[in-house]
Structures are given as structure tokens and as C-alpha cells.
Scaffold this motif. Structure first.
Motif, mmCIF file in Angstrom:
data_model
loop_
_atom_site.group_PDB
_atom_site.id
_atom_site.type_symbol
_atom_site.label_atom_id
_atom_site.label_comp_id
_atom_site.label_asym_id
_atom_site.label_seq_id
_atom_site.Cartn_x
_atom_site.Cartn_y
_atom_site.Cartn_z
ATOM 1 N N ALA A 193 -2.711 5.338 1.418
ATOM 2 C CA ALA A 193 -3.649 4.227 1.544
ATOM 3 C C ALA A 193 -3.521 3.553 2.904
ATOM 4 O O ALA A 193 -4.522 3.154 3.511
ATOM 5 N N LEU A 234 0.829 -1.198 0.000
ATOM 6 C CA LEU A 234 0.000 0.000 0.000
ATOM 7 C C LEU A 234 0.863 1.248 0.000
ATOM 8 O O LEU A 234 1.950 1.262 0.569
ATOM 9 N N LEU A 257 -7.631 0.997 -2.806
ATOM 10 C CA LEU A 257 -7.572 0.229 -1.563
ATOM 11 C C LEU A 257 -8.553 -0.940 -1.614
ATOM 12 O O LEU A 257 -8.218 -2.070 -1.217
#
Length: 228
Positions: free
Chosen positions: A158, A154, A200
Motif C-alpha cells: 500500500a 500501511l 488504501l
């Protein structure tokens, strides 16, 4: 914290003190739930999102240290302000070791209580090492995210968004609160949040039958199991 009121929980068995604290908080436009014993208080913490928990040390059914230790073991990072008549260094060290963030010695001035609440409400506790919802987890120390034991890569933004959502899980977080928490006062346009949420969701749920990220129409987003 500029777009949402503080939501507190007071766990205190002295009903006179609890009433006085709640009434004073209302004057400050601060919302406050109340529980008179540690076991019930822990149950409320596990079910609801709070900005701060005010926790008496000596409680029936489960004392403040046990409550604090249990919620930290569950990965709940709500800041905890412990109320106690004990002011020795050993008592404070024991409290910090069990997950307390701050102490306030009885008797105390209401003005000092408000100041400490506002300081704590600006941050989540650093006492927690890991957040978990179903098979999704964040190692907060290593800044690593896993779904079904597979690491997800990520971006820093995020990761911040996911951390906020998992802190609140299973409760939803408003778009406004997400924007304020992640970007502060220098916020991008709302499309930035949409893009980050889209990416996400793809990383968390695309390869899994059971979806964990949910859009709450007209409000915001939540990380939770579908049957909750």
C-alpha cells in the motif's frame, strides 16, 4: 516502464540544441515537452508528471540549480539529468547537493543521452525526503504516512502504491503503470490491486470529509484535492 512511453521535459534555451534533442528523442519513440527558461520549466514540472527532466545549467529567469532546488523543496522526485559545459568536481558536487541525479557534459553524443535517460526513467530520485498532497504526507526516509498529523499504518505494498500516486499527483496513474511499478514483471491478478486500492482509500479518506483518492473511470487512480 514496459506499458507506458517515457514522458520527458527538456529545459534548454539553446533552440538549435533543443530541436536536435527533441527530434532524436522522437526517433526513439520518446515524448518530450520543451521549455526555454527555468521559471517556465519549473511550472511545467509542478503541473505535469515526467519520467525524467533534462535541465540545462545556465538558463534565463531561473538557472538549473535553482530549478532543481525548488522542485526538491516541493517534494517532486522526478530524476534530473543536468546538461552543462562545466565538468569540474566542485560544479558536480554543487549540483548533486541541489538535487541533481546525473550530469551530461556538453557536447554529448545523442546515444549517451538516450542511455542515461533510460537508466534514470527506471527510478524516481532519491533526493526527495517527503511527499505532500493537502494534509496527506509521506516521510520517505522513515516510511511513515500521515493524514492531518495522524499516522496511518500501511502495508509495504500500500505504501508503494500511495508513493506512486503521490509522485504523479494531481495527475492520474493508469492501472497498468501501477501494476508494473509496484509488482514489476511478476504481477498478481487484477483483483489484488482492487483490494489494495480499497483498503488504501479506507485508511486515507474514511475519517475525512475531503476525499483525496479518486478513481478515474476507464483509466486508473489519482491522489488530489477534489477541486483540482
Amino acid at each position: 516502464m514496459t506499458t507506458d512511453k517515457f514522458q520527458l521535459l527538456l529545459v534548454e534555451d539553446d533552440l538549435d540544441l533543443a530541436t536536435a534533442v527533441i527530434e532524436y528523442l522522437e526517433l526513439e519513440d520518446i515524448l518530450c515537452d520543451h521549455s526555454a527558461n527555468g521559471l517556465a520549466g519549473l511550472g511545467l514540472i509542478q503541473k505535469n508528471y515526467y519520467d525524467v527532466v533534462i535541465l540545462d545549467l545556465n538558463l534565463p529567469k531561473m538557472n538549473g540549480l535553482q530549478v532543481c532546488k525548488s522542485l526538491r523543496a516541493d517534494g517532486i522526485d522526478v530524476p534530473v539529468l543536468m546538461l552543462t559545459a562545466r565538468d569540474t568536481l566542485d560544479d558536480k558536487l554543487n549540483g548533486f547537493a541541489n538535487g541533481t541525479d546525473d550530469y551530461l557534459i556538453k557536447p554529448f553524443a545523442m546515444e549517451e543521452l538516450i542511455v542515461r535517460i533510460k537508466v534514470l526513467a527506471k527510478r524516481r530520485s532519491g533526493q526527495v525526503q517527503k511527499l505532500t498532497v493537502a494534509d496527506l504526507s509521506i516521510d520517505l526516509q522513515q516510511k511513515q504516512v500521515y493524514r492531518a498529523n495522524v499516522e496511518l499504518k500501511l502495508s509495504p505494498t500500500a505504501l508503494k502504491i500511495l508513493t506512486v500516486l503521490m509522485n504523479a499527483s494531481p495527475n492520474p496513474v493508469s492501472r497498468e503503470k501501477l501494476m508494473q511499478t509496484v509488482w514489476g514483471d511478476e504481477q498478481p491478478d487484477s483483483n489484488s490491486l482492487k483490494v489494495h486500492i480499497f483498503n488504501l482509500r479506507k485508511q486515507i479518506d474514511a475519517e475525512h470529509e475531503h476525499k483525496l483518492m479518486h478513481t478515474i473511470s476507464g483509466y486508473g487512480f489519482a491522489i488530489k484535492e477534489s477541486d483540482l
